[in-house]
Design a protein around this motif. Structure first.
Motif, PDB file in Angstrom:
ATOM      1  N   ASP A   1       0.836  -1.192   0.000  1.00  0.00           N
ATOM      2  CA  ASP A   1       0.000   0.000   0.000  1.00  0.00           C
ATOM      3  C   ASP A   1       0.873   1.245   0.000  1.00  0.00           C
ATOM      4  OD1 ASP A   1      -2.327  -1.528   0.096  1.00  0.00           O
ATOM      5  OD2 ASP A   1      -2.343  -1.557   2.290  1.00  0.00           O
TER       6      ASP A   1
ATOM      7  N   GLY B   1      -1.035 -10.848  -2.502  1.00  0.00           N
ATOM      8  CA  GLY B   1      -2.373 -10.336  -2.221  1.00  0.00           C
ATOM      9  C   GLY B   1      -3.491 -11.250  -2.636  1.00  0.00           C
ATOM     10  N   THR B   2      -3.188 -12.414  -3.208  1.00  0.00           N
ATOM     11  CA  THR B   2      -4.210 -13.376  -3.613  1.00  0.00           C
ATOM     12  C   THR B   2      -4.199 -14.568  -2.655  1.00  0.00           C
ATOM     13  OG1 THR B   2      -2.673 -14.501  -5.115  1.00  0.00           O
ATOM     14  CG2 THR B   2      -3.984 -12.697  -6.023  1.00  0.00           C
TER      15      THR B   2
END
Length: 449
Positions: free
Chosen positions: A202, A349-350
Motif C-alpha cells: 500500500d 495479495g491473492t
C-alpha cells in the motif's frame, strides 16, 4: 530553525500553492463546467470478506475485511471515497477496524486534466499521503506533473524522526509517426516504489528521498532536489525481434543502468525467447525465458537455460508444463500446471481458494511481486459457469516431493459465486487439508448500485 521545522514549513507552503492553483483553475473553468446539463449520479460498491479458520496451531479463527466505494459525478467532476475496514491492526493483531480513508477528485478543464487523491490513516490519526496530478496534451505528446506530500517513518536515531516530505515528478510521453512509444520522466525529492505501483504494498507509488552520498538526511524531506530520470522506448522492432528499452540516470551516480527486453519469435521453429539484458557500469545481467509453442493455444512448456560445468555452456532445461482453457462441453473448462522443481508462485495479495491452476506461475522473473515457493508443485482445476453461478471452481493440489498422502495429495479448494440479483453477488469458498484438522472457509458479499 531545525531541519524538520523547515521541512514542515515547506510542505505547508507547497500545499497552499497547490490548493491555490487547483482552486484558480476550477474557478476559471467553472462557467464551462456548469454549462453542462448532466444530472448528478451517485454510484457505489460495498464488498465484504469473512475468513474462518479451524484446527490445531491456528492462532486466530477469524479475519474480516470490508470496503465501501462511492463515486459522485456532476458537471464533469468525479468525487470518490473509499473506506476500508479490517479486524487487523498494523501489527497483525486484533482490535482496529478503520484501516484507510481515501478521497479523490477527477475533472477536466479544457485540455487540462486534474486529479487528486488524499489518503488518511485512521489508526495513526494522520494524513498518509496526498498525490495530485495535472495532465495536458499537445502535438501528440502528453505532459504529466505529479506532486506528492507523504508521511515518512524516518528512524529517530538518523535525524528528527517521523514527518512529512514532498516530491514531484514530470513525465513526457507520446508516440512517433512510426509507432514508437517514448516516455521521459524526471523526479525531484522522491523516487519510484515499484512494489507500491504494482499493488504489492500500500502507498502512493513513491518514496521521499533523504539519503545521499553523505548518508541519512543528506537532503531535507522537502528539498525537491533532482533525484533521477528514466527514458523508456517501446514497440521497437528489428526483423522478427521486438524490444523495449529503459535507461536510468540518477543524481548520485549519473548513469545507473540500461535494460533491454527482447522478444524473439522464430518463423521456422515453434520457439519463442524472452530476453532481458541489463547493463550497469560494473556488471551485466542476462535473463532468458524460452517457451516452446506447440499446436494449439492451450499447452505451455516452462523452459530455462541451465549452466553446465563448462563455463558459458548451457543446456535447455524443462522446468514444468501447463494446460489452460481446455473446454469440455459448453460450460466446463480444465487447466493444470506442474512444476518439476517445486517452485510454484502466486501473485501477492491473492489466496489459493479464488485461484485456478492457470493463475500460478513457475520461477517468475520478478519474484518480489509474488508469494512462494509454495508448499505444492502441481495443481488441477475445474471451472464451470452455470446459469446464475458465474463462477464454480474445484482445485486439487499435489506435493510430489514431500507429501506422504495418497497420490501426493496436498489439499482441496473450491469456490462458487452466485448472482442473487443484478446488484448483489454472493460468494463462498473452502480449503481442506487431508490428514489434518485445519480448514479455511470464506464468505464474500458484494453489493453495487
Amino acid at each position: 530553525m531545525s531541519v524538520q521545522n523547515k521541512s514542515n514549513c515547506l510542505v505547508v507552503l507547497y500545499g497552499f500553492i497547490a490548493l491555490f492553483m487547483v482552486g484558480s483553475l476550477i474557478m476559471v473553468g467553472a462557467p464551462s463546467a456548469l454549462a453542462q446539463t448532466e444530472d448528478p449520479i451517485l454510484t457505489g460498491d460495498w464488498s465484504n470478506s469473512l475468513f474462518l479458520y479451524s484446527g490445531d496451531g491456528v492462532d486466530d479463527t477469524l479475519d474480516f475485511s470490508s470496503s465501501i466505494s462511492l463515486t459522485y459525478s456532476f458537471s464533469g467532476v468525479d468525487l470518490t471515497s473509499v473506506s476500508r475496514f479490517s479486524d487487523k491492526n498494523s501489527n497483525g493483531g486484533n482490535g482496529y477496524a478503520y484501516k484507510t480513508q481515501n478521497f479523490g477528485l477527477d475533472t477536466r478543464i479544457g485540455i487540462l486534466g486534474l486529479s487528486s487523491d488524499v489518503v488518511f490513516a485512521p489508526e495513526a490519526q494522520r494524513l498518509d499521503y496526498w498525490l495530485s496530478t495535472a495532465t495536458t496534451s499537445f502535438a501528440g505528446f502528453t505532459v504529466t506533473e505529479n506532486f506528492l506530500v507523504e508521511f515518512q517513518e524516518y528512524p529517530t536515531d538518523l535525524g528528527p524522526g517521523p514527518g512529512y516530505g514532498a516530491g514531484s515528478e514530470i513525465v513526457l510521453n507520446g508516440k512517433t509517426s512510426q509507432g514508437l512509444e517514448v516516455e521521459f520522466s524526471s523526479r525531484f525529492g522522491m523516487e519510484e516504489s515499484l512494489l507500491e505501483q504494482e499493488g504489492v504494498e500500500d502507498g502512493s507509488g513513491y518514496d521521499i528521498v533523504i539519503w545521499g552520498a553523505d548518508g541519512p538526511f543528506t537532503y531535507s524531506p522537502s528539498n525537491l532536489q533532482y533525484v533521477s530520470s528514466t527514458l523508456k522506448v517501446a514497440n521497437s522492432s528489428l526483423g522478427c525481434c521486438e524490444f523495449d528499452s529503459t535507461t536510468w540516470f540518477s543524481r548520485e551516480k549519473g548513469f545507473e543502468d540500461a535494460e533491454f527486453e527482447f522478444y524473439m519469435n522464430s518463423e521456422n521453429l515453434p520457439v519463442s525467447i524472452g530476453t532481458s539484458l541489463k547493463f550497469a557500469p560494473d556488471e551485466k545481467t542476462v535473463l532468458l525465458d524460452p517457451q516452446l509453442d506447440v499446436e494449439g493455444n492451450c499447452f505451455t512448456l516452462y523452459l530455462d537455460f541451465a549452466e553446465k560445468d563448462t563455463p558459458s555452456t548451457y543446456d535447455l532445461e524443462l522446468k514444468g508444463f501447463g494446460l489452460q482453457g481446455v473446454e469440455v462441453g459448453d460450460a466446463i473448462t480444465l487447466s493444470s500446471i506442474t512444476s518439476l522443481k517445486g517452485n510454484l508462485y502466486r501473485f501477492a495479495g491473492t489466496n489459493d481458494i479464488s485461484l485456478r491452476a492457470s493463475s500460478y506461475t513457475i520461477d517468475p522473473l520478478t519474484p518480489a511481486y509474488y508469494v512462494g515457493p509454495l508448499n505444492f508443485d502441481q495443481v488441477f482445476s475445474i471451472a464451470a459457469s452455470l446459469n446464475d453461478l458465474t463462477n464454480l471452481g474445484l482445485d486439487i493440489y499435489f506435493n510430489m516431493s514431500e507429501s506422504d498422502q495418497l497420490f501426493d495429495l496436498q489439499k482441496f479448494t473450491g469456490d462458487a459465486t452466485y448472482h442473487v440479483g443484478s446488484q448483489f453477488q454472493l460468494g463462498t469458498g473452502v480449503e481442506i487439508t487431508p490428514g489434518s484438522d485445519q480448514m479455511m472457509f470464506i464468505l464474500e458479499a458484494d453489493y453495487s448500485f
